[in-house]
Design a protein around this motif. Structure first.
Motif, PDB file in Angstrom:
ATOM      1  N   ASP A 616       0.914  -1.676   0.025  1.00  0.00           N
ATOM      2  CA  ASP A 616       0.025  -0.410  -0.395  1.00  0.00           C
ATOM      3  C   ASP A 616       0.749   1.103   0.183  1.00  0.00           C
ATOM      4  O   ASP A 616       0.907   2.452   0.248  1.00  0.00           O
ATOM      5  N   ALA A 617       2.136   1.434  -0.386  1.00  0.00           N
ATOM      6  CA  ALA A 617       3.245   2.487  -0.462  1.00  0.00           C
ATOM      7  C   ALA A 617       2.063   3.115  -1.598  1.00  0.00           C
ATOM      8  O   ALA A 617       2.833   4.559  -0.990  1.00  0.00           O
ATOM      9  N   MET A 618       1.390   3.069  -2.239  1.00  0.00           N
ATOM     10  CA  MET A 618       0.759   4.035  -3.205  1.00  0.00           C
ATOM     11  C   MET A 618       0.028   4.940  -2.624  1.00  0.00           C
ATOM     12  O   MET A 618      -0.318   6.065  -2.869  1.00  0.00           O
ATOM     13  N   THR A 619      -0.786   4.215  -1.573  1.00  0.00           N
ATOM     14  CA  THR A 619      -1.596   5.302  -0.562  1.00  0.00           C
ATOM     15  C   THR A 619      -1.345   5.473   0.798  1.00  0.00           C
ATOM     16  O   THR A 619      -1.565   6.080   1.280  1.00  0.00           O
ATOM     17  N   ASP A 620       0.317   5.392   1.163  1.00  0.00           N
ATOM     18  CA  ASP A 620       0.998   5.438   2.273  1.00  0.00           C
ATOM     19  C   ASP A 620       1.366   7.493   2.448  1.00  0.00           C
ATOM     20  O   ASP A 620       1.114   8.089   1.192  1.00  0.00           O
ATOM     21  N   LYS A 621       0.973   7.725   3.815  1.00  0.00           N
ATOM     22  CA  LYS A 621       1.431   8.912   4.240  1.00  0.00           C
ATOM     23  C   LYS A 621       1.933   9.423   3.317  1.00  0.00           C
ATOM     24  O   LYS A 621       2.003  10.677   3.154  1.00  0.00           O
ATOM     25  N   ARG A 622       2.704   9.113   3.555  1.00  0.00           N
ATOM     26  CA  ARG A 622       4.573   9.691   3.460  1.00  0.00           C
ATOM     27  C   ARG A 622       4.624   9.987   1.976  1.00  0.00           C
ATOM     28  O   ARG A 622       4.918  10.792   1.160  1.00  0.00           O
ATOM     29  N   PRO A 641      13.573  16.989 -20.172  1.00  0.00           N
ATOM     30  CA  PRO A 641      13.916  16.669 -21.239  1.00  0.00           C
ATOM     31  C   PRO A 641      12.770  15.050 -21.730  1.00  0.00           C
ATOM     32  O   PRO A 641      12.323  14.488 -22.581  1.00  0.00           O
ATOM     33  N   ASN A 642      12.898  14.949 -20.667  1.00  0.00           N
ATOM     34  CA  ASN A 642      12.138  13.368 -20.719  1.00  0.00           C
ATOM     35  C   ASN A 642      10.181  13.602 -20.938  1.00  0.00           C
ATOM     36  O   ASN A 642       9.908  12.302 -20.784  1.00  0.00           O
ATOM     37  N   SER A 643       9.850  14.651 -20.673  1.00  0.00           N
ATOM     38  CA  SER A 643       8.215  14.415 -20.761  1.00  0.00           C
ATOM     39  C   SER A 643       7.490  14.601 -19.841  1.00  0.00           C
ATOM     40  O   SER A 643       6.836  13.732 -19.319  1.00  0.00           O
ATOM     41  N   VAL A 644       8.213  14.712 -18.256  1.00  0.00           N
ATOM     42  CA  VAL A 644       7.247  13.835 -16.647  1.00  0.00           C
ATOM     43  C   VAL A 644       6.397  14.559 -16.116  1.00  0.00           C
ATOM     44  O   VAL A 644       6.985  16.068 -15.844  1.00  0.00           O
ATOM     45  N   ASP A 645       5.067  14.269 -17.237  1.00  0.00           N
ATOM     46  CA  ASP A 645       4.450  15.120 -16.686  1.00  0.00           C
ATOM     47  C   ASP A 645       3.771  14.695 -15.234  1.00  0.00           C
ATOM     48  O   ASP A 645       2.910  14.089 -14.388  1.00  0.00           O
ATOM     49  N   MET A 646       4.320  15.308 -14.027  1.00  0.00           N
ATOM     50  CA  MET A 646       4.371  14.401 -12.527  1.00  0.00           C
ATOM     51  C   MET A 646       3.040  15.608 -12.122  1.00  0.00           C
ATOM     52  O   MET A 646       1.998  14.507 -11.265  1.00  0.00           O
ATOM     53  N   ALA A 647       2.417  16.241 -12.099  1.00  0.00           N
ATOM     54  CA  ALA A 647       1.262  16.867 -12.358  1.00  0.00           C
ATOM     55  C   ALA A 647      -0.367  15.784 -12.472  1.00  0.00           C
ATOM     56  O   ALA A 647      -0.900  15.680 -11.473  1.00  0.00           O
ATOM     57  N   LYS A 648      -0.189  15.073 -13.875  1.00  0.00           N
ATOM     58  CA  LYS A 648      -0.769  13.691 -14.229  1.00  0.00           C
ATOM     59  C   LYS A 648      -1.518  13.117 -13.512  1.00  0.00           C
ATOM     60  O   LYS A 648      -2.114  12.805 -12.822  1.00  0.00           O
ATOM     61  N   MET A 649      -0.051  12.137 -12.551  1.00  0.00           N
ATOM     62  CA  MET A 649       0.237  11.341 -12.042  1.00  0.00           C
ATOM     63  C   MET A 649       0.131  11.798 -10.205  1.00  0.00           C
ATOM     64  O   MET A 649      -0.444  10.759 -10.041  1.00  0.00           O
ATOM     65  N   LYS A 650       0.620  12.861  -9.850  1.00  0.00           N
ATOM     66  CA  LYS A 650      -0.007  13.370  -9.090  1.00  0.00           C
ATOM     67  C   LYS A 650      -1.919  13.182  -8.433  1.00  0.00           C
ATOM     68  O   LYS A 650      -2.844  12.861  -7.381  1.00  0.00           O
ATOM     69  N   SER A 651      -2.527  13.514  -9.851  1.00  0.00           N
ATOM     70  CA  SER A 651      -3.776  13.392  -9.921  1.00  0.00           C
ATOM     71  C   SER A 651      -4.591  11.964  -8.943  1.00  0.00           C
ATOM     72  O   SER A 651      -5.641  12.310  -8.468  1.00  0.00           O
ATOM     73  N   ASP A 652      -4.054  10.615 -10.480  1.00  0.00           N
ATOM     74  CA  ASP A 652      -3.899   9.749 -10.420  1.00  0.00           C
ATOM     75  C   ASP A 652      -3.344   8.813  -8.832  1.00  0.00           C
ATOM     76  O   ASP A 652      -4.971   8.343  -8.812  1.00  0.00           O
ATOM     77  N   VAL A 653      -2.864   9.712  -8.039  1.00  0.00           N
ATOM     78  CA  VAL A 653      -2.195   8.984  -7.129  1.00  0.00           C
ATOM     79  C   VAL A 653      -3.215   9.369  -6.411  1.00  0.00           C
ATOM     80  O   VAL A 653      -3.288   8.558  -4.993  1.00  0.00           O
ATOM     81  N   LEU A 654      -3.688  10.761  -6.043  1.00  0.00           N
ATOM     82  CA  LEU A 654      -4.408  11.337  -5.148  1.00  0.00           C
ATOM     83  C   LEU A 654      -6.124  10.590  -5.340  1.00  0.00           C
ATOM     84  O   LEU A 654      -6.254  10.332  -3.753  1.00  0.00           O
ATOM     85  N   GLN A 655      -6.459  10.477  -6.270  1.00  0.00           N
ATOM     86  CA  GLN A 655      -7.429   9.831  -6.498  1.00  0.00           C
ATOM     87  C   GLN A 655      -7.207   7.691  -5.401  1.00  0.00           C
ATOM     88  O   GLN A 655      -8.363   7.557  -5.062  1.00  0.00           O
ATOM     89  N   MET A 656      -6.259   7.503  -5.503  1.00  0.00           N
ATOM     90  CA  MET A 656      -6.300   6.527  -5.364  1.00  0.00           C
ATOM     91  C   MET A 656      -6.157   6.633  -3.378  1.00  0.00           C
ATOM     92  O   MET A 656      -6.801   5.734  -3.092  1.00  0.00           O
ATOM     93  N   MET A 657      -5.907   7.495  -2.530  1.00  0.00           N
ATOM     94  CA  MET A 657      -5.477   7.779  -1.733  1.00  0.00           C
ATOM     95  C   MET A 657      -7.267   7.855  -1.706  1.00  0.00           C
ATOM     96  O   MET A 657      -7.669   7.402   0.001  1.00  0.00           O
ATOM     97  N   HIS A 658      -7.792   8.663  -2.280  1.00  0.00           N
ATOM     98  CA  HIS A 658      -9.544   8.938  -1.779  1.00  0.00           C
ATOM     99  C   HIS A 658     -10.778   7.539  -1.389  1.00  0.00           C
ATOM    100  O   HIS A 658     -10.786   7.255  -0.820  1.00  0.00           O
ATOM    101  N   ASP A 659      -9.870   7.018  -2.426  1.00  0.00           N
ATOM    102  CA  ASP A 659     -10.335   5.315  -2.476  1.00  0.00           C
ATOM    103  C   ASP A 659      -9.477   5.212  -1.157  1.00  0.00           C
ATOM    104  O   ASP A 659     -11.147   4.173  -0.860  1.00  0.00           O
TER     105      ASP A 659
END
Length: 976
Positions: A616-622, A641-659
């Motif tokens: 459950d590390a993806m939804t851990d408090k840390r 240069p690798n076009s890492v879209d952290m804003a998008k990934m953050k949204s998805d992981v926050l949704q997992m935390m809300h679930d």
């Protein structure tokens, strides 16, 4: 030596207790912090026991003594941009980059500077610029590479043909040994060397025995060390072959390039050189790679300061990549390779004449199909920016196969370079792969990076097989296997076969002199495991856990091939750790904490999604903490240069935390703020505005919703844009139609901005239609309410689709709305074609008007409301669109002067500034705040972001304007 195995354990509670008592800097022992520091820019990973960020020399000494007490290995770390796996280990990571980053002393007359190891190379040079001096080693990562790391690797960079390696630019240093001893090392004449040798302490033993090691191995050193300019393998014993009675010996020369295996650099006295007075480039274009290498001897006859190669992998990605496509004007046509050849001059005319003479010589010799001279500083800067991003660009190739660093650092004599590259590319072809080729053609150090998928054992063995073939060829040509990136883990396997048994034993004796217990960065350079061990995508990387994570993801990540691939796009090059320039990453710039960087977050996600940080590390408090300081500025999508879209990934992981834990009230309030605004706007607004300004209400909201009580809430409007528009008298003539996206802010908070937009568009000769499509869903996406955003966002896009099908432009006032409609929602919804229809029609209002003006479709007089303007660009506007449209339209007005400030992020970022007040203020104070303090009398500020305008109001009391408020247009009513 201590082997870096996953099963090696230490008494962590006792270590943590002792560190807490002795060290004032940050001490981190949780698995997330350790995991974030388990990798660098290489493809290796070793989980440390703890991480220490010392505040000063005393902290370093204290930390080292604690480590020695517990027999804990130590690894010094700067920016973590190592490509060979030097900056991680099983013990204590001592990260000097956060606090030990000062320029201590400068001697302008003698041209040297004394610095702490964590100072960033480009920041150092910025502080020296007024003296006309600079520190010369210039690795491509200079915007974040620390001087300590440059010395540790013996780095050099683009212009080593003039300035040499770090070794030639180090005068003295202070080193901390594993027992807590501090050594000051500098040039010693023979009498002083002998005096030091006679001391009855560790320093005395080092000086005495080191001289004996050199004497015992002199013949072997002369025979075995390669005779090329760029050689950094093993230890620099060849620096001590001169007669010490004639040429003083300097033990700093053994520290440089030692990768922290002998001691930890505490201070360095570095050589400074004059800044070039002027530069010019000649970019030579080739249809094929190998001819660009065969002509190097002829090129070098002209005495350039640099010759840098870009092959078709780098060129093609540079032209396509959002981070670089706007920088590629220095190239002509579609070459398969270019050589960027730089010349210095006494002035611009002199530099340009040298470049022109070189170009003419190349034409006469038939070298290349185009020889483009570039003398404009902007074009020169753009060319070098593309070159510096080369590593990240080739790592951005789609799919799991990535261009890897394992045969990337050989230095081959120039006369053999083309043949070596040809043979190595053939080896790659025989192994079913290809390779990118770029970098320092001038000195024979081409970074050749074969494409390998390290997720699989057979590919890992392929890597090793190619490496050994390349290694044998390198020896055959009399080259050096390590040219500037060091040995680390990737080349340590080759040190003994390259230097032979006798020198290998001499290296071990040197290491034992400085570090008898083997605690300093063990298993790097010497006693290393095979190059296929401790891989980032090794045995601990569980694809089954990743598959389970993917099933809970909402975005499609179509451009990257899924969530896991999007996370893996982070190659670790650390472009997110740059400071003072660009926008990415605001919270790192403010805190200088690796955890707050895009790379730090990506490392946490990668290890969590593969099960390496526990269940459950993806939804851990840390994980929430790690992602919490991401401002979702989206700058990483284009500046990385690798076009890492952290804003998008953050949204998805926050949704997992809300679930898992439910949706927090504060998130719900922020996510549903458009609905609340629509209900409150109007007669209720004065009452709500008054209530939310009361101190008890602020305290209540802080307690239940996490909204900082120090932050004033935005005031709702008493009238709406839609109501005004219904009453507004529309132009009656037959005008081209444009759709204005009536966002929440322009509708219910600042409708006067919407009115200004309508009047501007009509003044330019357009019929305006309000979209009335619904919210762009940015508030919900930013708070992780992704499924709700997907459902409502599809409705918004369908409402816009009727305009898109007619080919009508859909213009936005709020940059975050434009990015959501054109970038986020199309990847979130399932209907691919819907997104493809709507996204191209969405643009910022200034972008639309600038394009229309350029096409000659605006027949109006443009005027500015103020005489002087300063433009602050919104993060999303700078990242995904451009601020150029604002400037292009202002150029049409005769009554205004303006400049755009390099202000980075304002620090508000939607709801971020309401929840993270202190960091928000820190970000503001970095660049935007100082820029505001320098405003001239009568100068007004333009900021298109609603958040930006409120940040400026909160911290400066300044009223900032949206761009549409400062520009007006009067239609001449002539036929269009």
């Amino acid at each position: 030596m201590i082997q870096p195995t996953a099963t090696h354990t230490f008494d962590l509670p006792a270590i943590e207790r002792d560190l807490t008592e002795a060290v004032r800097g940050e001490i981190r022992t949780d698995i997330f912090s350790r995991g974030i520091h388990a990798t660098d820019a290489s493809h290796y990973q070793i989980m440390p026991t703890c991480v220490v960020n010392p505040r000063d020399e005393a902290d370093c000494v204290a930390a080292v003594k604690v480590a020695a007490k517990h027999s804990l290995p130590m690894t010094a770390r700067g920016a973590g941009t190592s490509l060979s796996g030097q900056t991680h280990g099983v013990g204590m990571i001592i990260d000097v980059s956060q606090h030990m980053d000062k320029l201590i002393e400068v001697n302008e007359e003698e041209r040297w500077a004394r610095v702490q190891p964590g100072i960033v190379r480009d920041r150092l040079n910025a502080q020296l610029r007024h003296l006309g001096l600079h520190y010369a080693p210039d690795p491509a990562t200079g915007s974040r590479a620390t001087v300590g790391g440059i010395i540790g690797n013996n780095s050099s960079g683009t212009r080593s043909i003039l300035y040499g390696k770090a070794q030639e630019n180090l005068l003295a240093c202070r080193v901390l040994l594993a027992d807590g001893t501090l050594l000051d090392l500098d040039a010693c004449d023979w009498d002083r060397w002998c005096a030091k040798s006679n001391q009855e302490n560790l320093e005395g033993r080092i000086y005495s025995r080191f001289g004996q090691i050199i004497a015992e191995n002199r013949d072997e050193i002369e025979a075995r060390f390669p005779k090329v300019m760029r050689r950094v393998g093993g230890y620099n014993l060849d620096a001590f072959l001169d007669d010490p009675g004639q040429t003083p010996w300097n033990l700093s020369n053994i520290i440089v390039g030692s990768e922290g295996t002998l001691g930890i650099l505490i201070e360095a006295k570095v050589k400074l050189v004059e800044n070039p007075k002027a530069t010019a480039l000649c970019v030579v274009h080739f249809d094929e790679l190998l001819p660009s290498l065969r002509c190097l001897p002829a090129m070098l006859e002209h005495g350039p300061s640099a010759v840098e190669l870009l092959d078709h992998y780098v060129i093609d990605e540079a032209i396509r990549n959002p981070a670089t496509k706007h920088l590629c004007h220095f190239m002509e046509g579609h070459p398969k390779a270019v050589q960027i050849v730089e010349f210095y001059g006494d002035d611009q005319a002199h530099a340009a004449s040298r470049a022109e003479a070189f170009a003419e010589s190349m034409r006469q010799q038939g070298v290349g199909f185009a020889q483009a001279v570039r003398r404009d500083p902007k074009e020169i800067s753009e060319a070098w920016d593309v070159r510096k991003l080369g590593l990240g660009l080739i790592a951005n190739t789609p799919g799991p196969r990535k261009a890897l660093d394992f045969v990337d650092d050989a230095c081959i004599p120039i006369e053999h370079l083309a043949e070596y590259v040809e043979r190595l590319l053939k080896v790659c072809e025989e192994h079913g792969t290809s390779a990118a080729v770029y970098a320092h053609a001038s000195v024979g150090v081409l970074h050749i990076k074969p494409l390998i998928d390290l997720h699989y054992k057979e590919e890992q063995e392929k890597m090793r097989s190619i490496a050994w073939a390349a290694f044998e060829m390198c020896k055959e040509y009399g080259g050096s296997w390590s040219g500037e990136h060091g040995d680390g883990l990737v080349r340590g396997e080759f040190v003994r076969p390259f230097f032979g048994d006798q020198l290998y034993e001499a290296f071990k004796q040197v290491r034992a002199l400085f570090d008898p217990r083997g605690l300093m960065n063990p298993n790097k350079i010497l006693d290393t495991p095979l190059m296929t061990e401790h891989l980032r995508y090794g045995d601990a990387y569980r694809l089954d856990v990743i598959d389970a994570t993917e099933s809970r993801i909402n975005y499609h990540y179509r451009d990257q091939g899924g969530f896991a691939s999007a996370v893996e796009q982070c190659s670790g090059v650390g472009a997110c750790r740059k400071v003072d320039v660009g926008t990415m990453c605001p919270s790192y710039m403010a805190t200088r904490d690796e955890e707050a960087s895009t790379r730090g977050r990506a490392n946490a996600l990668r290890m969590a999604m593969s099960g390496q940080l526990g269940p459950d590390a993806m939804t851990d408090k840390r994980m929430k903490d790690v992602l919490g300081l991401c401002l979702a500025c989206k700058s990483c999508k284009t500046e990385c240069p690798n076009s890492v879209d952290m804003a998008k990934m953050k949204s998805d992981v926050l949704q997992m935390m809300h679930d898992r834990f439910g949706l927090p009230l504060g998130y719900r309030l922020m996510g549903d703020s458009p609905t609340i605004a629509r209900l409150v706007c109007g007669p209720l607004a004065p009452i709500v505005n008054w209530v939310q300004g009361l101190t008890p209400m602020k305290k209540l909201l802080e307690a239940i919703a996490g909204i900082d009580a120090r932050r004033p809430a935005p005031k709702f409007a008493t009238w709406s844009l839609q109501g005004w528009f219904r009453r507004h008298r529309k132009p009656k003539d037959d005008r081209p139609e444009v759709v204005l996206f009536d966002d929440t802010y322009a509708s219910y908070f600042e409708p006067h901005v919407g009115v200004s937009a309508v009047e501007l568009l009509e003044g330019c000769g357009y019929k305006v239609t309000l979209a009335r499509a619904g919210c762009c869903q940015r508030p919900r996406l930013s708070k992780g309410m992704v499924r709700a955003a997907k459902k409502a966002g599809e409705k918004t896009l369908r409402n816009l689709d009727k305009y898109a099908r007619e080919g009508l432009p859909i213009v936005c006032l709020e940059p975050s709305c434009a990015s959501s409609l054109a970038d986020d929602l199309p990847d979130l919804i399932d209907d691919v074609e819907l997104g493809k229809r709507v996204a191209p029609q969405v643009m910022m209002i200034d972008e639309f008007l600038a394009a229309e003006a350029k096409a000659g479709r605006i027949n109006a007089t443009i005027k500015a409301r103020f005489d002087k303007l300063m433009i602050h660009g919104h993060c999303h506007q700078k990242s995904l669109n451009s601020t150029q449209g604002m400037k292009d339209v202002l150029d049409l007005a005769e009554n205004v002067t303006y400049h755009e400030v390099d202000s980075g992020c304002c620090g508000m970022a939607g709801s971020f500034g309401y929840e993270e007040f202190e960091v928000s203020k820190q970000v503001y104070d970095l660049r935007l705040g100082p820029a505001i303090e320098k405003l001239e009398p009568g100068e007004e500020v333009v900021a298109c972001g609603f958040s930006c305008r409120h940040q400026l109001s909160d911290f400066s009391g300044l009223k900032a304007y949206h761009w549409v408020e400062v520009v007006s247009a009067e239609n001449s009513n002539e036929p269009r």
